[in-house]
Structures are given as structure tokens and as C-alpha cells.
Design an enzyme around this catalytic site. Structure first.
Site, PDB file in Angstrom:
ATOM      1  N   GLU A 103       0.868  -1.185   0.000  1.00  0.00           N
ATOM      2  CA  GLU A 103       0.000   0.000   0.000  1.00  0.00           C
ATOM      3  C   GLU A 103       0.905   1.236   0.000  1.00  0.00           C
ATOM      4  OE1 GLU A 103      -0.276  -2.288   2.587  1.00  0.00           O
ATOM      5  OE2 GLU A 103      -1.970  -3.392   1.732  1.00  0.00           O
ATOM      6  N   TYR A 115       8.330   2.030  -6.946  1.00  0.00           N
ATOM      7  CA  TYR A 115       7.666   0.753  -7.249  1.00  0.00           C
ATOM      8  C   TYR A 115       7.486   0.584  -8.768  1.00  0.00           C
ATOM      9  CZ  TYR A 115       6.695  -0.395  -2.361  1.00  0.00           C
ATOM     10  OH  TYR A 115       6.829  -0.751  -1.036  1.00  0.00           O
TER      11      TYR A 115
HETATM   12  C1  LIG Z   1      10.845   4.525  -1.478  1.00  0.00           C
HETATM   13  C2  LIG Z   1      12.289   4.312  -0.960  1.00  0.00           C
HETATM   14  C3  LIG Z   1      12.319   3.079  -0.046  1.00  0.00           C
HETATM   15  C4  LIG Z   1      13.232   4.084  -2.172  1.00  0.00           C
HETATM   16  O1  LIG Z   1      14.525   3.775  -1.687  1.00  0.00           O
HETATM   17  P1  LIG Z   1      15.865   4.179  -2.505  1.00  0.00           P
HETATM   18  O2  LIG Z   1      16.999   3.441  -1.900  1.00  0.00           O
HETATM   19  O3  LIG Z   1      15.994   5.650  -2.575  1.00  0.00           O
HETATM   20  O4  LIG Z   1      15.512   3.623  -3.955  1.00  0.00           O
HETATM   21  P2  LIG Z   1      16.550   3.201  -5.120  1.00  0.00           P
HETATM   22  O5  LIG Z   1      17.761   4.061  -5.049  1.00  0.00           O
HETATM   23  O6  LIG Z   1      16.772   1.741  -5.052  1.00  0.00           O
HETATM   24  O7  LIG Z   1      15.683   3.591  -6.399  1.00  0.00           O
HETATM   25  C5  LIG Z   1      15.586   2.756  -7.544  1.00  0.00           C
HETATM   26  C6  LIG Z   1      14.876   3.547  -8.620  1.00  0.00           C
HETATM   27  O8  LIG Z   1      13.540   3.858  -8.199  1.00  0.00           O
HETATM   28  C7  LIG Z   1      13.173   5.171  -8.690  1.00  0.00           C
HETATM   29  N1  LIG Z   1      13.014   6.090  -7.568  1.00  0.00           N
HETATM   30  C8  LIG Z   1      13.333   5.859  -6.267  1.00  0.00           C
HETATM   31  N2  LIG Z   1      12.999   6.926  -5.501  1.00  0.00           N
HETATM   32  C9  LIG Z   1      12.480   7.851  -6.343  1.00  0.00           C
HETATM   33  C10 LIG Z   1      11.979   9.165  -6.162  1.00  0.00           C
HETATM   34  N3  LIG Z   1      11.928   9.753  -4.948  1.00  0.00           N
HETATM   35  N4  LIG Z   1      11.515   9.844  -7.246  1.00  0.00           N
HETATM   36  C11 LIG Z   1      11.547   9.292  -8.464  1.00  0.00           C
HETATM   37  N5  LIG Z   1      12.027   8.019  -8.718  1.00  0.00           N
HETATM   38  C12 LIG Z   1      12.479   7.327  -7.655  1.00  0.00           C
HETATM   39  C13 LIG Z   1      14.323   5.621  -9.581  1.00  0.00           C
HETATM   40  O9  LIG Z   1      14.068   5.148 -10.901  1.00  0.00           O
HETATM   41  C14 LIG Z   1      15.494   4.873  -8.962  1.00  0.00           C
HETATM   42  O10 LIG Z   1      16.557   4.678  -9.875  1.00  0.00           O
HETATM   43  P3  LIG Z   1      17.597   5.912 -10.177  1.00  0.00           P
HETATM   44  O11 LIG Z   1      17.988   6.492  -8.845  1.00  0.00           O
HETATM   45  O12 LIG Z   1      18.737   5.235 -10.876  1.00  0.00           O
HETATM   46  O13 LIG Z   1      16.856   6.895 -11.019  1.00  0.00           O
HETATM   47  C15 LIG Z   1      12.789   5.579  -0.203  1.00  0.00           C
HETATM   48  O14 LIG Z   1      12.565   6.719  -1.010  1.00  0.00           O
HETATM   49  C16 LIG Z   1      12.118   5.821   1.141  1.00  0.00           C
HETATM   50  O15 LIG Z   1      12.567   5.314   2.157  1.00  0.00           O
HETATM   51  N6  LIG Z   1      11.046   6.624   1.151  1.00  0.00           N
HETATM   52  C17 LIG Z   1      10.367   6.965   2.409  1.00  0.00           C
HETATM   53  C18 LIG Z   1       9.596   5.785   2.946  1.00  0.00           C
HETATM   54  C19 LIG Z   1       8.550   5.308   1.965  1.00  0.00           C
HETATM   55  O16 LIG Z   1       7.866   6.097   1.332  1.00  0.00           O
HETATM   56  N7  LIG Z   1       8.435   3.965   1.852  1.00  0.00           N
HETATM   57  C20 LIG Z   1       7.486   3.343   0.982  1.00  0.00           C
HETATM   58  C21 LIG Z   1       6.171   3.301   1.650  1.00  0.00           C
HETATM   59  S1  LIG Z   1       5.080   2.253   0.786  1.00  0.00           S
END
Ligand SMILES: CC(C)(COP(=O)(O)OP(=O)(O)OC[C@H]1O[C@@H](n2cnc3c(N)ncnc32)[C@H](O)[C@@H]1OP(=O)(O)O)[C@@H](O)C(=O)NCCC(=O)NCCS
Length: 147
Positions: A103, A115
Site C-alpha cells: 500500500e 515501485y
Molecule cells: C521509497 C524508498 C524506499 C526508495 O529507496 P531508494 O533506496 O531511494 O531507492 P533506489 O535508489 O533503489 O531507487 C531505484 C529507482 O527507483 C526510482 N526512484 C526511487 N525513488 C524515487 C523518487 N523519490 N523519485 C523518483 N524516482 C524514484 C528511480 O528510478 C530509482 O533509480 P535511479 O535512482 O537510478 O533513477 C525511499 O525513497 C524511502 O525510504 N522513502 C520513504 C519511505 C517510503 O515512502 N516507503 C514506501 C512506503 S510504501
């Protein structure tokens, strides 16, 4: 390195949680509970460091054996470096898992982009799932029963 959560990780996980979900962070009791409920699928991502033998935790994921992502978060200073991707791939490579779902707040465009990047699609909406905000259900379906 990705390994199972242990109690000594709790302080750092709570820091990551507060910065990642300021509106509704899980508290310590919830994490203890998650550890008891999902001892094998509450995972932390650890980066080795020169000064600390145990390394530094950069993120975590908790999921059920059916493939439901309960939570995933990466420390804000370490985002966009593939940590979230590695954590989620751990779920997607679980043998015999046919789908993985989560979710996501409608307003959480960063998580949605993450995602989508990982091959998930929106399959539903749960109105007011977060009180006054809808959840999008995002789901990945394995092409062959496993990643
Ligand atoms: C969502 C989350 C877990 C992603 O973790 P992350 O380590 O930054 O993700 P990654 O570096 O593995 O990202 C892989 C790809 O996803 C996409 N992506 C990740 N975060 C993004 C963002 N904020 N905006 C746009 N694209 C994004 C990109 O395509 C990225 O590849 P790139 O950096 O080469 O462009 C992190 O942003 C987070 O902790 N957010 C706050 C908590 C949250 O919202 N959790 C999910 C709740 S359901």
C-alpha cells in the site's frame, strides 16, 4: 549486506523510521512485534564501515511470506543509490512467490516512482486507508512464479 533484524538495530531503525514517515512512524513496540511475527523477513541493509565493526544500517524492509510489503524505508541521506532496490529484490527473488504487493499513500509520489521502476503496477485503491488519505495498491506479478 542484507541480514535479519536484531534488537541492537532498534535505535537506528527508529531514526530511519522517524525521518521516513514523519506523519505516522512505527514505534519501538511495533518493531519488536514485527520482529516476533516475521523473524526471517524483517531485513536490514548494512553498509560496512571502517570505524564500526557492525557497519551502518541504511534501510529496512518487512514483508510477509505471501509477499505483502509491510514497510520499507531507506535513510534520507542514502536514497537513490540502489538500497531500496536491493531490499525489494530480496522479496522478488523469494522462490514460489507469485506476486508482491504494497500500500502506498496517494501523495507519496517518490515511493510510487520507486515501485513503478521495479515493475509494479497500480491494481487498486483503498479509500481513506490512512485516515484521511487513500492508499494505492501496487503489485508486481512474477512472470514465471518467481523473479
Ligand atoms: C521509497 C524508498 C524506499 C526508495 O529507496 P531508494 O533506496 O531511494 O531507492 P533506489 O535508489 O533503489 O531507487 C531505484 C529507482 O527507483 C526510482 N526512484 C526511487 N525513488 C524515487 C523518487 N523519490 N523519485 C523518483 N524516482 C524514484 C528511480 O528510478 C530509482 O533509480 P535511479 O535512482 O537510478 O533513477 C525511499 O525513497 C524511502 O525510504 N522513502 C520513504 C519511505 C517510503 O515512502 N516507503 C514506501 C512506503 S510504501
Amino acid at each position: 549486506m542484507i541480514r535479519s533484524f536484531t534488537f541492537s538495530d532498534l535505535d537506528r531503525i527508529l531514526q530511519i523510521e522517524l525521518q521516513s514517515f514523519p506523519k505516522s512512524p512505527y514505534d519501538w513496540a511495533t518493531f519488536i512485534n514485527l520482529h516476533y511475527l516475521y523473524p526471517e523477513t524483517f531485513l536490514v541493509y548494512v553498509r560496512p564501515t571502517l570505524d564500526r565493526k557492525e557497519g551502518q544500517i541504511l534501510g529496512y524492509i518487512v514483508f510477509t511470506k505471501e509477499g505483502h510489503i509491510i514497510s520499507i524505508a531507506v535513510h534520507p541521506q542514502h536514497r537513490r543509490r540502489g538500497v531500496g532496490k536491493e531490499l525489494l529484490q530480496r522479496v522478488m527473488i523469494t522462490p514460489h512467490l507469485k506476486k508482491v504487493w504494497a500500500e502506498v499513500r496517494r501523495s507519496n509520489q517518490g515511493a510510487q516512482a520507486f515501485y513503478f521502476h521495479m515493475g509494479f503496477q497500480v491494481t487498486g485503491v483503498v479509500p481513506n486507508y490512512y485516515g484521511n488519505e487513500d492508499a494505492l495498491i501496487v503489485q508486481w506479478t512474477s512472470p514465471s512464479g518467481s523473479y
